[in-house]
Design an enzyme around this catalytic site. Structure first.
Site, mmCIF file in Angstrom:
data_model
loop_
_atom_site.group_PDB
_atom_site.id
_atom_site.type_symbol
_atom_site.label_atom_id
_atom_site.label_comp_id
_atom_site.label_asym_id
_atom_site.label_seq_id
_atom_site.Cartn_x
_atom_site.Cartn_y
_atom_site.Cartn_z
ATOM 1 N N ASP A 50 0.820 -1.210 0.000
ATOM 2 C CA ASP A 50 0.000 0.000 0.000
ATOM 3 C C ASP A 50 0.860 1.268 0.000
ATOM 4 O O ASP A 50 2.062 1.225 0.243
ATOM 5 C CB ASP A 50 -0.902 0.005 1.243
ATOM 6 C CG ASP A 50 -2.050 -0.985 1.091
ATOM 7 O OD1 ASP A 50 -2.325 -1.418 -0.039
ATOM 8 O OD2 ASP A 50 -2.667 -1.317 2.125
ATOM 9 N N LYS A 74 -2.694 4.576 -3.496
ATOM 10 C CA LYS A 74 -3.057 5.779 -4.256
ATOM 11 C C LYS A 74 -1.984 6.825 -3.980
ATOM 12 O O LYS A 74 -1.694 7.141 -2.833
ATOM 13 C CB LYS A 74 -4.400 6.280 -3.749
ATOM 14 C CG LYS A 74 -4.857 7.555 -4.429
ATOM 15 C CD LYS A 74 -6.339 7.757 -4.284
ATOM 16 C CE LYS A 74 -6.723 8.508 -3.043
ATOM 17 N NZ LYS A 74 -8.122 8.958 -3.072
ATOM 18 N N MET A 92 -7.807 9.217 10.053
ATOM 19 C CA MET A 92 -8.592 9.643 8.881
ATOM 20 C C MET A 92 -9.572 10.762 9.234
ATOM 21 O O MET A 92 -10.713 10.750 8.773
ATOM 22 C CB MET A 92 -9.347 8.430 8.290
ATOM 23 C CG MET A 92 -8.392 7.379 7.765
ATOM 24 S SD MET A 92 -9.192 5.847 7.282
ATOM 25 C CE MET A 92 -9.375 5.017 8.845
#
Ligand SMILES: C[S@@+](CC[C@H](N)C(=O)[O-])C[C@H]1O[C@@H](n2cnc3c(N)ncnc32)[C@H](O)[C@@H]1O
Length: 246
Positions: free
Chosen positions: A35, A56, A169
């Site tokens: 990741d 990402k 987050m």
């Protein structure tokens, strides 16, 4: 040929924070799927494995969870042992369990190797004790953003407790989080925000409910970041010179 998935927690960022067991898993990997929050330096421990980036970066294309699941199974069938290298701990907001379930539904086993989670490690690295006798009796780790993109309802519950609250987050929802805590805590309630913890580009900002938003704007703090709220944040300032380094 052994055909299995090994979910490995890579730790919060600094490649030295992976476990020895995690390194041994990398050494036997035929494929490593990693990741964005994982240091690419760790790939050196799997020189013969096929590396597949699943994260990402800078808005570029990334693999959705369904694609990752299918890719794991395809690679187990084709190559044998797949190591899924995930940031922090694979079972702390890591979707590791979903991957293990998908793999099981295709008849393969999963081994899980825990990792050092950002939820606890980043505070420790900054000399913030998440618990301290006489100050706090519990830690509440929550996500700031639910799977629907909303602020987690747990945050308002956490704000009413005496727990040290760690929010992952949540940086994009900082204004809402401050507003909620202000309902239950005083303006000078301590808060720390850590971006890219344990990495060379780490940023740490400490303050209070009343001034943290402005500090975050001034220092351009963005994801990935964690928010720590609680009286223990002040404990670090007593003896640490590292904190408030910005
Ligand atoms: C999808 S969660 C994965 C958490 C991971 N499984 C763990 O145990 O640390 C990603 C979030 O973790 C937090 N995070 C992970 N690594 C971080 C780091 N090095 N610095 C700051 N926040 C981090 C951020 O809130 C980020 O948005």
């Amino acid at each position: 040929m052994t055909k299995k998935l090994i979910l490995v927690g890579a730790g919060p960022g600094d490649p030295d924070l992976i476990s020895l067991k995690g390194i041994k898993a990398l050494q036997q990997a035929n494929v490593v799927m990693y990741d964005a929050l994982v240091s690419e330096e760790l790939l050196q421990y799997a020189p013969n494995a096929i590396p597949i980036f699943c994260g990402k970066r800078a808005g570029a294309h990334y693999m959705k969870q369904d694609e990752i699941n299918s890719c794991i199974v395809e690679n187990i069938k084709k190559h044998g042992t797949v190591v899924r290298l995930k940031g922090g701990d694979p079972f702390v907001f890591g979707r590791g369990q979903e991957e293990a379930e998908f793999v099981a539904s295709h008849g393969f086993v999963t081994e899980v190797i825990p990792g050092i989670s950002s939820a606890t490690a980043l505070a420790t690295v900054q000399n913030i004790p998440l618990t301290k006798r006489g100050i706090t009796e519990s830690i509440w780790v929550t996500t700031g953003t639910t799977s629907c993109g909303e602020l987690s309802a747990d945050i308002e519950l956490a704000a009413q407790s005496t727990a040290t609250v760690v929010i992952l987050m949540g940086i994009g929802k900082l204004a809402e989080i401050i507003q909620l805590f202000t309902k239950y805590k005083t303006e000078n309630y301590p808060i720390a925000i850590i971006q890219n913890g344990t990495l060379a580009n780490e940023k740490v900002v400490c303050g209070q409910l009343s001034n943290i938003y402005q500090k975050v704007q001034e220092q351009n703090i963005t994801a990935p970041a964690i928010i720590i709220l609680g009286k223990v944040v002040d404990c670090a300032q007593i003896y640490a010179c590292k904190i408030n380094k910005i």
